[in-house]
Structure formats: C-alpha cells, structure tokens
Write a protein that holds these residues in place. Structure first.
Motif, PDB file in Angstrom:
ATOM      1  N   GLN A  90       5.146  16.200  -5.332  1.00 46.83           N
ATOM      2  CA  GLN A  90       5.835  14.938  -5.582  1.00 46.83           C
ATOM      3  C   GLN A  90       5.092  13.784  -4.942  1.00 46.83           C
ATOM      4  O   GLN A  90       5.110  12.678  -5.426  1.00 46.83           O
ATOM      5  CB  GLN A  90       7.223  14.954  -4.958  1.00 46.83           C
ATOM      6  CG  GLN A  90       8.200  15.887  -5.608  1.00 46.83           C
ATOM      7  CD  GLN A  90       9.434  16.015  -4.725  1.00 46.83           C
ATOM      8  OE1 GLN A  90       9.911  15.061  -4.160  1.00 46.83           O
ATOM      9  NE2 GLN A  90       9.939  17.225  -4.606  1.00 46.83           N
ATOM     10  N   ASP A  94       1.696   9.561  -8.193  1.00 47.03           N
ATOM     11  CA  ASP A  94       1.873   8.431  -9.094  1.00 47.03           C
ATOM     12  C   ASP A  94       0.596   7.586  -9.142  1.00 47.03           C
ATOM     13  O   ASP A  94       0.617   6.402  -9.374  1.00 47.03           O
ATOM     14  CB  ASP A  94       3.114   7.617  -8.751  1.00 47.03           C
ATOM     15  CG  ASP A  94       2.927   6.737  -7.536  1.00 47.03           C
ATOM     16  OD1 ASP A  94       3.719   5.822  -7.338  1.00 47.03           O
ATOM     17  OD2 ASP A  94       1.965   6.970  -6.796  1.00 47.03           O
ATOM     18  N   GLU A  97      -1.758   3.206 -10.220  1.00 44.21           N
ATOM     19  CA  GLU A  97      -0.963   2.005 -10.292  1.00 44.21           C
ATOM     20  C   GLU A  97      -1.896   0.900  -9.832  1.00 44.21           C
ATOM     21  O   GLU A  97      -2.216   0.800  -8.655  1.00 44.21           O
ATOM     22  CB  GLU A  97       0.225   2.156  -9.343  1.00 44.21           C
ATOM     23  CG  GLU A  97       1.345   1.228  -9.602  1.00 44.21           C
ATOM     24  CD  GLU A  97       2.430   1.441  -8.557  1.00 44.21           C
ATOM     25  OE1 GLU A  97       3.466   0.809  -8.671  1.00 44.21           O
ATOM     26  OE2 GLU A  97       2.220   2.227  -7.630  1.00 44.21           O
ATOM     27  N   HIS A 140      14.402   0.517  -5.849  1.00 43.70           N
ATOM     28  CA  HIS A 140      13.497   0.333  -6.972  1.00 43.70           C
ATOM     29  C   HIS A 140      12.081   0.795  -6.698  1.00 43.70           C
ATOM     30  O   HIS A 140      11.236   0.776  -7.591  1.00 43.70           O
ATOM     31  CB  HIS A 140      13.499  -1.126  -7.425  1.00 43.70           C
ATOM     32  CG  HIS A 140      14.675  -1.441  -8.310  1.00 43.70           C
ATOM     33  ND1 HIS A 140      15.933  -1.688  -7.795  1.00 43.70           N
ATOM     34  CD2 HIS A 140      14.787  -1.506  -9.650  1.00 43.70           C
ATOM     35  CE1 HIS A 140      16.764  -1.897  -8.799  1.00 43.70           C
ATOM     36  NE2 HIS A 140      16.106  -1.793  -9.935  1.00 43.70           N
ATOM     37  N   PRO A 142       9.251   3.533  -6.323  1.00 41.04           N
ATOM     38  CA  PRO A 142       9.100   4.931  -6.731  1.00 41.04           C
ATOM     39  C   PRO A 142       9.442   5.840  -5.547  1.00 41.04           C
ATOM     40  O   PRO A 142       9.145   5.486  -4.393  1.00 41.04           O
ATOM     41  CB  PRO A 142       7.616   5.032  -7.075  1.00 41.04           C
ATOM     42  CG  PRO A 142       7.177   3.639  -7.356  1.00 41.04           C
ATOM     43  CD  PRO A 142       8.032   2.752  -6.515  1.00 41.04           C
ATOM     44  N   GLY A 143      10.049   6.992  -5.823  1.00 42.57           N
ATOM     45  CA  GLY A 143      10.574   7.856  -4.776  1.00 42.57           C
ATOM     46  C   GLY A 143       9.616   8.167  -3.641  1.00 42.57           C
ATOM     47  O   GLY A 143       9.972   8.062  -2.472  1.00 42.57           O
ATOM     48  N   ARG A 144       8.398   8.509  -3.976  1.00 43.84           N
ATOM     49  CA  ARG A 144       7.475   8.875  -2.905  1.00 43.84           C
ATOM     50  C   ARG A 144       7.107   7.690  -2.041  1.00 43.84           C
ATOM     51  O   ARG A 144       6.960   7.802  -0.834  1.00 43.84           O
ATOM     52  CB  ARG A 144       6.222   9.540  -3.465  1.00 43.84           C
ATOM     53  CG  ARG A 144       5.446   8.701  -4.451  1.00 43.84           C
ATOM     54  CD  ARG A 144       4.268   9.476  -5.029  1.00 43.84           C
ATOM     55  NE  ARG A 144       3.223   9.711  -4.045  1.00 43.84           N
ATOM     56  CZ  ARG A 144       2.193   8.896  -3.873  1.00 43.84           C
ATOM     57  NH1 ARG A 144       2.095   7.786  -4.580  1.00 43.84           N
ATOM     58  NH2 ARG A 144       1.262   9.177  -2.989  1.00 43.84           N
ATOM     59  N   GLN A 145       6.963   6.521  -2.676  1.00 45.46           N
ATOM     60  CA  GLN A 145       6.655   5.331  -1.887  1.00 45.46           C
ATOM     61  C   GLN A 145       7.793   5.012  -0.936  1.00 45.46           C
ATOM     62  O   GLN A 145       7.582   4.681   0.224  1.00 45.46           O
ATOM     63  CB  GLN A 145       6.419   4.124  -2.805  1.00 45.46           C
ATOM     64  CG  GLN A 145       5.036   4.100  -3.414  1.00 45.46           C
ATOM     65  CD  GLN A 145       4.856   2.914  -4.357  1.00 45.46           C
ATOM     66  OE1 GLN A 145       5.469   1.866  -4.183  1.00 45.46           O
ATOM     67  NE2 GLN A 145       4.012   3.094  -5.359  1.00 45.46           N
ATOM     68  N   THR A 176      -0.410   4.484  -0.262  1.00 44.82           N
ATOM     69  CA  THR A 176       1.017   4.503  -0.574  1.00 44.82           C
ATOM     70  C   THR A 176       1.771   3.399   0.164  1.00 44.82           C
ATOM     71  O   THR A 176       2.607   2.703  -0.414  1.00 44.82           O
ATOM     72  CB  THR A 176       1.623   5.873  -0.216  1.00 44.82           C
ATOM     73  OG1 THR A 176       0.887   6.882  -0.899  1.00 44.82           O
ATOM     74  CG2 THR A 176       3.075   5.951  -0.625  1.00 44.82           C
ATOM     75  N   ARG A 183       5.146  -4.049  -3.234  1.00 45.56           N
ATOM     76  CA  ARG A 183       6.331  -4.078  -4.093  1.00 45.56           C
ATOM     77  C   ARG A 183       7.555  -4.636  -3.386  1.00 45.56           C
ATOM     78  O   ARG A 183       8.295  -5.428  -3.943  1.00 45.56           O
ATOM     79  CB  ARG A 183       6.696  -2.647  -4.516  1.00 45.56           C
ATOM     80  CG  ARG A 183       6.019  -2.177  -5.750  1.00 45.56           C
ATOM     81  CD  ARG A 183       6.461  -0.753  -5.970  1.00 45.56           C
ATOM     82  NE  ARG A 183       5.740  -0.147  -7.060  1.00 45.56           N
ATOM     83  CZ  ARG A 183       6.193  -0.134  -8.302  1.00 45.56           C
ATOM     84  NH1 ARG A 183       7.361  -0.678  -8.591  1.00 45.56           N
ATOM     85  NH2 ARG A 183       5.483   0.429  -9.247  1.00 45.56           N
TER      86      ARG A 183
END
Lengths: 205, 74
Positions: A90, A94, A97, A140, A142-145, A176, A183
């Motif tokens: 997980q 991602d 980006e 908002h 992403p989960g891992r971030q 990360t 963000r």
C-alpha cells in the motif's frame, strides 16, 4: 457545573462525554493505524491507562489532552511493533504524481498556485471551523500520504522509525512527505486562509 | 534550483539537517521566490497545527448537557 471536573474517573464515567471522547480517539487512532480493530485496542488501552493512573485534573480539557497523549504513545508502540508486517504494498505505490498542476514544465510555481502569506495562523487554532477544514483536508490526502504524514507530525516518529514501520526507503519517505505537505498546505490555503483574506480584506485590489 | 526542488528541500529540512551547499542554494532561491518563502513558513505552521491537534485542540468539547447528551437538532 454538576459534575466534579477534577476527578478523571468521574469525568470519564459520564456517559455522553466518554462516548464523545471514545469516538474522537477512535477516529484519531484509525486514521493512523488504518485498522479499526487495532485502533479499538489502542483506545481501550489508553482509557484503561488513564483510569488506572487517575489523578486530579484542572478540568476536562486537561483530561482530554492527557488521554490523547497516552493514546499517542499507544499508537507509536503499535506502529513500531507492526514494522514490516503490513502495507509495504500500500505504501509504495501511488508513484507518478507529478504535480504538474502546481508547477510549470520548468518546475516553477504556476502563478495561481504560488503559496500566499497566511495571516494569523495562531488564531485558526482556536477556531472550531478551522479544525473541521483541517480534518477534511487530511481526509482528502491519499491514504498512504496521510498515514506517513501523521506518523511524522502527529505521532512524532523519526524518519528511520517510519521507514522501519512502513518498510519504505528514506527517499520514498521524503517524497511522500513532500507530496503530503504540498497538498495539505494547498487545501488549507484554498479552504481557510484564502477565504479569510477574501472576507476580511476587501482592500487588496 | 526550481520551486519543485526548493519545496522538496524545505520539506526535508523538517526531517534532517540540510548540508551547507543545500542551504546555500536554497537561500539563493528563496531570496527571490516569495512562493517558496511562504511554503517554508507554512510547513512549519503545519507542524504547529498538527501538534495542537494531537493535544486535543479542535476536538470539540462535548457540551455540558443536563443528563442527556448528543440528541442533535432533530
């Protein structure tokens, strides 16, 4: 005030308060552990710890601060113990980006995305609407971030602890955190600090 | 150094001490770039916000209701 605010056992025994506190704690713990059962265990242990070491408090706010400090330690323990067992997949993933929407092709801020001065961030801390915006912005990510950011900034783990817990490299961690901060600051700026400017400062044009 | 790189270093400065040459090029960039200067301040603010949050700020004090609680505004 009809209950004794200085006895933690009594305060925690108050049904509504305990329920609210539990659900706040549970939310806080699940965000970081990514697992409701682990979160529930951490909350249980933290509350037990709080009751076992009951002493006098200057009121509910102080009690809450203290219970959350205990919870934070429990979460840190869980994260450290869990190292390498879960979510290697997980966590690295991602990948691409590029943040082209923030930076131009030469890597400079797009004019509209350039961070502005935040007026009076201190006062935001005392505004409950601000905290709602903050939580929404966290949601908002992403989960891992979000998880890596919270390990670093909420639980205050050091880089190498996070790398071990999440089985990622330092460079992966840095990327990360960079993304998460880009963000989050953008979200807070757009949904809080810029709105404040707009409503209070009509003279900016 | 561009802004993508500068923000990356500013972010890493929250986890480690930057080298002298990193610091020098970062200073050079931020001297001219107000966006990255603001970014640098903001991520420190993010840290303060996070610390405050983990101390229970923003998690609303339950209202002191008389015996009943949380029945909303139905």
């Amino acid at each position: 005030m009809h209950i004794d605010d200085t006895d933690p056992a009594k305060v925690l025994a108050e049904e509504g308060l305990l329920r609210d506190l539990r659900s706040q704690m549970h939310r806080f713990a699940s965000l970081q552990l990514g697992d409701p059962q682990l979160a529930e265990d951490a909350v249980q242990e933290a509350l037990m710890g709080a009751l076992k070491n009951a002493r006098s408090f200057g009121g509910r706010a102080a009690l809450k601060t203290w219970v959350f400090a205990i919870l934070k330690n429990k979460i840190a323990d869980t994260l450290r113990k869990r190292s390498r067992t879960v979510e290697a997949n997980q966590l690295v993933g991602d990948g691409e980006e590029s943040f082209d929407e923030l930076f131009d092709e030469r890597g400079y801020w797009h004019a509209a995305e350039r961070p502005v001065h935040w007026a009076d961030p201190e006062s935001a801390l005392h505004d409950k609407h601000f905290w709602r915006v903050f939580e929404t912005c966290l949601d908002h990510l992403p989960g891992r971030q979000a998880r890596v950011f919270m390990m670093r900034e909420f639980i205050e783990l050091e880089s190498r602890e996070i790398c071990a817990a999440a089985d990622i490299t330092v460079s992966n961690l840095n990327v990360t955190l960079h993304r998460a901060r880009l963000r989050l600051r953008e979200c807070l700026e757009n949904h809080w600090f810029l709105r404040g400017e707009l409503s209070y400062g009509g003279s900016s044009r | 150094m561009n802004c993508r790189h500068a923000t990356r270093l500013l972010s890493e400065a929250q986890e480690r001490e930057l080298s002298l040459s990193e610091l020098a090029s970062l200073k050079f960039h931020t001297a001219m770039c107000v966006g990255c200067r603001n970014f640098g301040r903001q991520i420190q603010t993010l840290r303060k916000i996070s610390r405050a949050y983990t101390l229970g700020a923003g998690m609303e004090e339950p209202e002191k209701t008389e015996g009943r609680s949380g029945d909303g505004d139905s």
